[in-house]
Write a protein that holds these residues in place. Structure first.
Motif, PDB file in Angstrom:
ATOM      1  N   ALA A 272      16.821  -6.332   7.054  1.00 53.67           N
ATOM      2  CA  ALA A 272      16.012  -7.495   7.398  1.00 53.67           C
ATOM      3  C   ALA A 272      14.551  -7.207   7.093  1.00 53.67           C
ATOM      4  O   ALA A 272      14.112  -6.056   7.117  1.00 53.67           O
ATOM      5  CB  ALA A 272      16.177  -7.865   8.869  1.00 53.67           C
ATOM      6  N   VAL A 273      13.805  -8.270   6.822  1.00 52.59           N
ATOM      7  CA  VAL A 273      12.387  -8.147   6.474  1.00 52.59           C
ATOM      8  C   VAL A 273      11.578  -9.120   7.317  1.00 52.59           C
ATOM      9  O   VAL A 273      11.864 -10.323   7.336  1.00 52.59           O
ATOM     10  CB  VAL A 273      12.148  -8.440   4.984  1.00 52.59           C
ATOM     11  CG1 VAL A 273      10.659  -8.398   4.674  1.00 52.59           C
ATOM     12  CG2 VAL A 273      12.917  -7.465   4.102  1.00 52.59           C
TER      13      VAL A 273
ATOM     14  N   ARG B  69      -0.715  -5.790   7.810  1.00 57.14           N
ATOM     15  CA  ARG B  69      -0.464  -4.473   7.204  1.00 57.14           C
ATOM     16  C   ARG B  69       1.005  -4.132   7.401  1.00 57.14           C
ATOM     17  O   ARG B  69       1.703  -4.753   8.207  1.00 57.14           O
ATOM     18  CB  ARG B  69      -1.340  -3.416   7.867  1.00 57.14           C
ATOM     19  CG  ARG B  69      -1.141  -3.297   9.373  1.00 57.14           C
ATOM     20  CD  ARG B  69      -1.898  -2.132   9.974  1.00 57.14           C
ATOM     21  NE  ARG B  69      -1.763  -2.043  11.409  1.00 57.14           N
ATOM     22  CZ  ARG B  69      -0.696  -1.571  12.057  1.00 57.14           C
ATOM     23  NH1 ARG B  69       0.363  -1.153  11.376  1.00 57.14           N
ATOM     24  NH2 ARG B  69      -0.669  -1.519  13.376  1.00 57.14           N
ATOM     25  N   ASP B  70       1.478  -3.137   6.688  1.00 58.99           N
ATOM     26  CA  ASP B  70       2.838  -2.664   6.911  1.00 58.99           C
ATOM     27  C   ASP B  70       2.980  -2.122   8.335  1.00 58.99           C
ATOM     28  O   ASP B  70       2.019  -1.640   8.930  1.00 58.99           O
ATOM     29  CB  ASP B  70       3.181  -1.564   5.901  1.00 58.99           C
ATOM     30  CG  ASP B  70       3.389  -2.115   4.499  1.00 58.99           C
ATOM     31  OD1 ASP B  70       3.542  -3.336   4.348  1.00 58.99           O
ATOM     32  OD2 ASP B  70       3.384  -1.305   3.546  1.00 58.99           O
TER      33      ASP B  70
ATOM     34  N   TRP C  36       8.861  -4.034   8.251  1.00 59.89           N
ATOM     35  CA  TRP C  36       7.729  -4.837   8.730  1.00 59.89           C
ATOM     36  C   TRP C  36       6.684  -4.761   7.618  1.00 59.89           C
ATOM     37  O   TRP C  36       5.855  -3.865   7.605  1.00 59.89           O
ATOM     38  CB  TRP C  36       7.214  -4.285  10.045  1.00 59.89           C
ATOM     39  CG  TRP C  36       8.288  -4.159  11.089  1.00 59.89           C
ATOM     40  CD1 TRP C  36       9.167  -3.126  11.253  1.00 59.89           C
ATOM     41  CD2 TRP C  36       8.607  -5.111  12.112  1.00 59.89           C
ATOM     42  NE1 TRP C  36      10.012  -3.367  12.315  1.00 59.89           N
ATOM     43  CE2 TRP C  36       9.691  -4.585  12.864  1.00 59.89           C
ATOM     44  CE3 TRP C  36       8.070  -6.344  12.476  1.00 59.89           C
ATOM     45  CZ2 TRP C  36      10.246  -5.252  13.941  1.00 59.89           C
ATOM     46  CZ3 TRP C  36       8.620  -7.023  13.546  1.00 59.89           C
ATOM     47  CH2 TRP C  36       9.699  -6.484  14.269  1.00 59.89           C
ATOM     48  N   SER C  37       6.746  -5.710   6.707  1.00 55.83           N
ATOM     49  CA  SER C  37       6.043  -5.555   5.443  1.00 55.83           C
ATOM     50  C   SER C  37       4.928  -6.589   5.256  1.00 55.83           C
ATOM     51  O   SER C  37       5.129  -7.786   5.503  1.00 55.83           O
ATOM     52  CB  SER C  37       7.034  -5.684   4.285  1.00 55.83           C
ATOM     53  OG  SER C  37       6.368  -5.654   3.056  1.00 55.83           O
ATOM     54  N   ALA C  38       3.789  -6.110   4.766  1.00 58.85           N
ATOM     55  CA  ALA C  38       2.695  -7.004   4.383  1.00 58.85           C
ATOM     56  C   ALA C  38       2.767  -7.387   2.910  1.00 58.85           C
ATOM     57  O   ALA C  38       1.947  -8.174   2.435  1.00 58.85           O
ATOM     58  CB  ALA C  38       1.353  -6.340   4.677  1.00 58.85           C
TER      59      ALA C  38
END
Length: 244
Positions: free
Chosen positions: A111-112, A139-140, A187-189
């Motif tokens: 999941a993202v 941010r990540d 948990w991506s920016a």
């Protein structure tokens, strides 16, 4: 096949731009021709949303539940029935980046959770924008959860039980369920969307309501101590400049 779910309740003002952006993401060359199916879940719409959606290469799914958790659930179920291996979710007042799907799949996780960028701050006092800048972590490893920018593998989605039937925070409910099954979450920016900062939220308790509450709180604080607030605002601006 990849699926995109977009719930909408009376979104005639923003739906065309949303679907145009989603269709661009679906045609990204890095997807190597993999089919992408877009489902627009029209939940209790009484405006021109249906006519707008029908002008795009999407599937329209009408509902009368007035519940975003159920809307996302039904959209996901329709795509799973078509054989979708990955489910991407956004909102009708949001513009996804052209590489939105590519960026999700590139992370190779279950999941993202992506980030959001506001589309502007018209109608809000400067203090609301400054509060967002202080608290939002673009941010990540950010730990923000947005139904407007979320992706999940079909396998993990089914294992977690899907979206709970909640009128708000259904995205938080699903992420917690994914964490409970030890799903791999990024948990991506790098997964980007631009979302509306309108104060009149379609979902009670949503982003618009949060901004409106911030507006009330910041105005009240300013009224209580205007001189201290002016000093605080200047300090915050300097701090933001140093961070950028």
């Amino acid at each position: 096949m990849i699926g995109i779910v977009i719930p909408a309740h009376d979104e005639e003002a923003s739906l065309h731009a949303c679907l145009h952006a989603a269709c661009q993401a679906a045609r990204h060359p890095a997807l190597a021709g993999e089919p992408v199916s877009i489902v627009v879940v029209l939940d209790s719409c009484s405006d021109a949303s249906a006519a707008i959606a029908q002008r795009h290469p999407v599937t329209v799914l009408p509902l009368q539940v007035r519940n975003v958790g159920l809307a996302r659930h039904h959209g996901a179920a329709a795509l799973i029935a078509q054989g979708a291996r990955w489910l991407a979710f956004t909102d009708a007042d949001t513009l996804v980046a052209p590489d939105w799907l590519v960026a999700q799949l590139h992370l190779q996780v279950d999941a993202v959770c992506g980030t959001v960028s506001p589309d502007g701050w018209q109608g809000h006092p400067p203090q609301v924008q400054q509060r967002f800048a202080r608290h939002y972590q673009d941010r990540d490893e950010h730990r923000h959860i947005h139904g407007a920018n979320f992706g999940v593998s079909t396998q993990a989605y089914l294992r977690a039980g899907g979206f709970p039937p909640l009128p708000c925070h259904e995205d938080v409910g699903l992420v917690r369920a994914l964490q409970a099954i030890d799903a791999r979450i990024a948990w991506s920016a790098s997964v980007r969307v631009v979302t509306s900062t309108r104060a009149h939220s379609k979902v009670r308790g949503g982003f618009g309501d949060t901004l409106r509450q911030w507006d009330v709180e910041e105005r009240a604080h300013l009224a209580r101590s205007p001189q201290r607030e002016r000093v605080s605002v200047r300090t915050t601006c300097c701090a933001c400049s140093r961070l950028t």
